[in-house]
Design a protein around this motif. Structure first.
Motif, PDB file in Angstrom:
ATOM      1  N   MET A  86       0.797  -1.099   0.020  1.00 54.11           N
ATOM      2  CA  MET A  86       0.117  -0.091   0.062  1.00 54.11           C
ATOM      3  C   MET A  86       0.699   1.282  -0.152  1.00 54.11           C
ATOM      4  N   ALA A  87       0.566   2.143  -0.708  1.00 53.41           N
ATOM      5  CA  ALA A  87       1.293   3.655  -0.798  1.00 53.41           C
ATOM      6  C   ALA A  87       1.284   4.241   0.291  1.00 53.41           C
ATOM      7  N   ASP A  88       2.464   4.780   0.884  1.00 55.22           N
ATOM      8  CA  ASP A  88       2.298   5.651   2.241  1.00 55.22           C
ATOM      9  C   ASP A  88       2.061   7.165   1.622  1.00 55.22           C
ATOM     10  N   ARG A  89       2.020   7.929   2.757  1.00 51.81           N
ATOM     11  CA  ARG A  89       1.641   9.379   2.335  1.00 51.81           C
ATOM     12  C   ARG A  89       2.658  10.012   1.488  1.00 51.81           C
ATOM     13  N   GLY A  90       3.841   9.706   1.686  1.00 55.24           N
ATOM     14  CA  GLY A  90       5.100  10.420   0.896  1.00 55.24           C
ATOM     15  C   GLY A  90       4.690   9.888  -0.603  1.00 55.24           C
ATOM     16  N   ASP A  91       4.361   8.785  -0.870  1.00 59.16           N
ATOM     17  CA  ASP A  91       4.320   8.250  -2.258  1.00 59.16           C
ATOM     18  C   ASP A  91       2.991   8.572  -2.655  1.00 59.16           C
ATOM     19  N   MET A  92       2.063   8.803  -2.030  1.00 59.21           N
ATOM     20  CA  MET A  92       0.791   9.456  -2.271  1.00 59.21           C
ATOM     21  C   MET A  92       0.938  10.851  -2.871  1.00 59.21           C
ATOM     22  N   GLY A  93       1.846  11.677  -1.794  1.00 56.13           N
ATOM     23  CA  GLY A  93       1.927  12.966  -2.229  1.00 56.13           C
ATOM     24  C   GLY A  93       2.679  13.230  -3.544  1.00 56.13           C
ATOM     25  N   TRP A  94       3.620  12.350  -3.813  1.00 54.71           N
ATOM     26  CA  TRP A  94       4.631  12.404  -4.899  1.00 54.71           C
ATOM     27  C   TRP A  94       3.798  12.264  -6.209  1.00 54.71           C
ATOM     28  N   ARG A  95       2.786  11.156  -6.093  1.00 58.97           N
ATOM     29  CA  ARG A  95       1.770  10.825  -7.241  1.00 58.97           C
ATOM     30  C   ARG A  95       1.163  11.935  -7.615  1.00 58.97           C
ATOM     31  N   VAL A  96       0.515  12.723  -6.618  1.00 62.01           N
ATOM     32  CA  VAL A  96      -0.443  13.872  -6.678  1.00 62.01           C
ATOM     33  C   VAL A  96       0.366  14.876  -7.448  1.00 62.01           C
ATOM     34  N   THR A  97       1.589  14.978  -6.795  1.00 59.02           N
ATOM     35  CA  THR A  97       2.543  16.220  -7.430  1.00 59.02           C
ATOM     36  C   THR A  97       2.893  15.938  -8.778  1.00 59.02           C
ATOM     37  N   ALA A  98       3.280  14.831  -9.082  1.00 54.15           N
ATOM     38  CA  ALA A  98       3.901  14.450 -10.304  1.00 54.15           C
ATOM     39  C   ALA A  98       2.696  14.491 -11.353  1.00 54.15           C
ATOM     40  N   ALA A  99       1.369  14.308 -11.010  1.00 54.83           N
ATOM     41  CA  ALA A  99       0.244  14.130 -11.888  1.00 54.83           C
ATOM     42  C   ALA A  99      -0.063  15.763 -12.017  1.00 54.83           C
ATOM     43  N   GLY A 100       0.010  16.401 -11.220  1.00 55.88           N
ATOM     44  CA  GLY A 100      -0.404  17.916 -11.308  1.00 55.88           C
ATOM     45  C   GLY A 100       0.811  18.464 -12.316  1.00 55.88           C
ATOM     46  N   ALA A 101       1.865  18.292 -12.125  1.00 53.67           N
ATOM     47  CA  ALA A 101       2.983  18.694 -12.851  1.00 53.67           C
ATOM     48  C   ALA A 101       2.705  18.239 -14.227  1.00 53.67           C
ATOM     49  N   ALA A 102       2.493  16.980 -14.714  1.00 51.69           N
ATOM     50  CA  ALA A 102       2.363  16.481 -15.940  1.00 51.69           C
ATOM     51  C   ALA A 102       1.100  17.187 -16.648  1.00 51.69           C
ATOM     52  N   PHE A 103       0.035  17.420 -15.706  1.00 53.87           N
ATOM     53  CA  PHE A 103      -1.196  17.965 -16.321  1.00 53.87           C
ATOM     54  C   PHE A 103      -0.772  19.461 -16.634  1.00 53.87           C
ATOM     55  N   ALA A 104      -0.196  20.348 -15.941  1.00 50.41           N
ATOM     56  CA  ALA A 104       0.127  21.596 -16.194  1.00 50.41           C
ATOM     57  C   ALA A 104       1.164  21.523 -17.326  1.00 50.41           C
ATOM     58  N   GLY A 105       2.255  20.611 -17.358  1.00 45.45           N
ATOM     59  CA  GLY A 105       3.125  20.718 -18.493  1.00 45.45           C
ATOM     60  C   GLY A 105       2.480  20.351 -19.830  1.00 45.45           C
ATOM     61  N   GLY A 106       1.569  19.547 -19.769  1.00 46.71           N
ATOM     62  CA  GLY A 106       0.779  19.145 -20.872  1.00 46.71           C
ATOM     63  C   GLY A 106      -0.130  20.343 -21.347  1.00 46.71           C
ATOM     64  N   TRP A 107      -0.739  20.905 -20.580  1.00 50.20           N
ATOM     65  CA  TRP A 107      -1.642  22.165 -20.962  1.00 50.20           C
ATOM     66  C   TRP A 107      -0.725  23.201 -21.698  1.00 50.20           C
ATOM     67  N   VAL A 108       0.355  23.533 -21.025  1.00 50.69           N
ATOM     68  CA  VAL A 108       1.121  24.630 -21.557  1.00 50.69           C
ATOM     69  C   VAL A 108       1.650  24.280 -22.977  1.00 50.69           C
ATOM     70  N   ALA A 109       1.955  23.165 -23.077  1.00 45.95           N
ATOM     71  CA  ALA A 109       2.706  22.413 -24.265  1.00 45.95           C
ATOM     72  C   ALA A 109       1.634  22.640 -25.530  1.00 45.95           C
ATOM     73  N   ARG A 110       0.195  22.148 -25.051  1.00 44.17           N
ATOM     74  CA  ARG A 110      -0.611  22.112 -25.980  1.00 44.17           C
ATOM     75  C   ARG A 110      -0.769  23.513 -26.484  1.00 44.17           C
ATOM     76  N   LYS A 111      -1.080  24.413 -25.622  1.00 39.73           N
ATOM     77  CA  LYS A 111      -1.174  25.908 -26.153  1.00 39.73           C
ATOM     78  C   LYS A 111      -0.057  26.238 -26.955  1.00 39.73           C
ATOM     79  N   ALA A 112       1.307  26.082 -26.569  1.00 46.13           N
ATOM     80  CA  ALA A 112       2.352  26.496 -27.429  1.00 46.13           C
ATOM     81  C   ALA A 112       2.624  25.911 -28.625  1.00 46.13           C
ATOM     82  N   ILE A 113       2.274  24.630 -28.927  1.00 46.73           N
ATOM     83  CA  ILE A 113       2.097  23.882 -29.764  1.00 46.73           C
ATOM     84  C   ILE A 113       1.264  24.445 -31.060  1.00 46.73           C
ATOM     85  N   THR A 114       0.076  24.634 -30.358  1.00 49.19           N
ATOM     86  CA  THR A 114      -0.982  25.037 -31.333  1.00 49.19           C
ATOM     87  C   THR A 114      -0.577  26.320 -31.637  1.00 49.19           C
ATOM     88  N   ALA A 115       0.014  27.265 -30.888  1.00 53.32           N
ATOM     89  CA  ALA A 115       0.464  28.671 -31.478  1.00 53.32           C
ATOM     90  C   ALA A 115       1.426  28.699 -32.446  1.00 53.32           C
TER      91      ALA A 115
END
Length: 95
Positions: free
Chosen positions: A1-30
């Protein structure tokens, strides 16, 4: 089972990947609009879109999104290591 640190990292990584993807899509479209003078194809699978244009858009988006995800996740891992004093579990070389 994931501990709190692992879950915190997963949330952080998912948020970073989502934000990076959003910015990339806007930049690539432009960049597409600026270089071609028209909107990117909304449905590259459509036979109405030229094969060359559909392939170019697919390759550009695929590579661009993956590079953005990679860079965002690496940046998040650096910040995580600064904040916690250690890299996320699966990033460490000693694991």
């Amino acid at each position: 089972m994931a501990d709190r640190g692992d879950m915190g990292w997963r949330v952080t990584a998912a948020g970073a990947a989502f934000a990076g993807g959003w910015v990339a899509r806007k930049a690539i479209t432009a960049a597409w609009k600026k270089s071609t003078g028209k909107e990117p194809p909304t449905n590259p699978e459509s036979p109405d879109v030229a094969l060359r244009e559909a392939l170019a858009w697919a390759v550009l988006m695929g590579v661009g999104m993956e590079v953005a995800r990679l860079l965002a996740t690496r940046a998040a891992a650096r910040q995580w290591a600064k904040g916690t004093g250690k890299a996320p579990e699966h990033f460490r070389a000693d694991v």
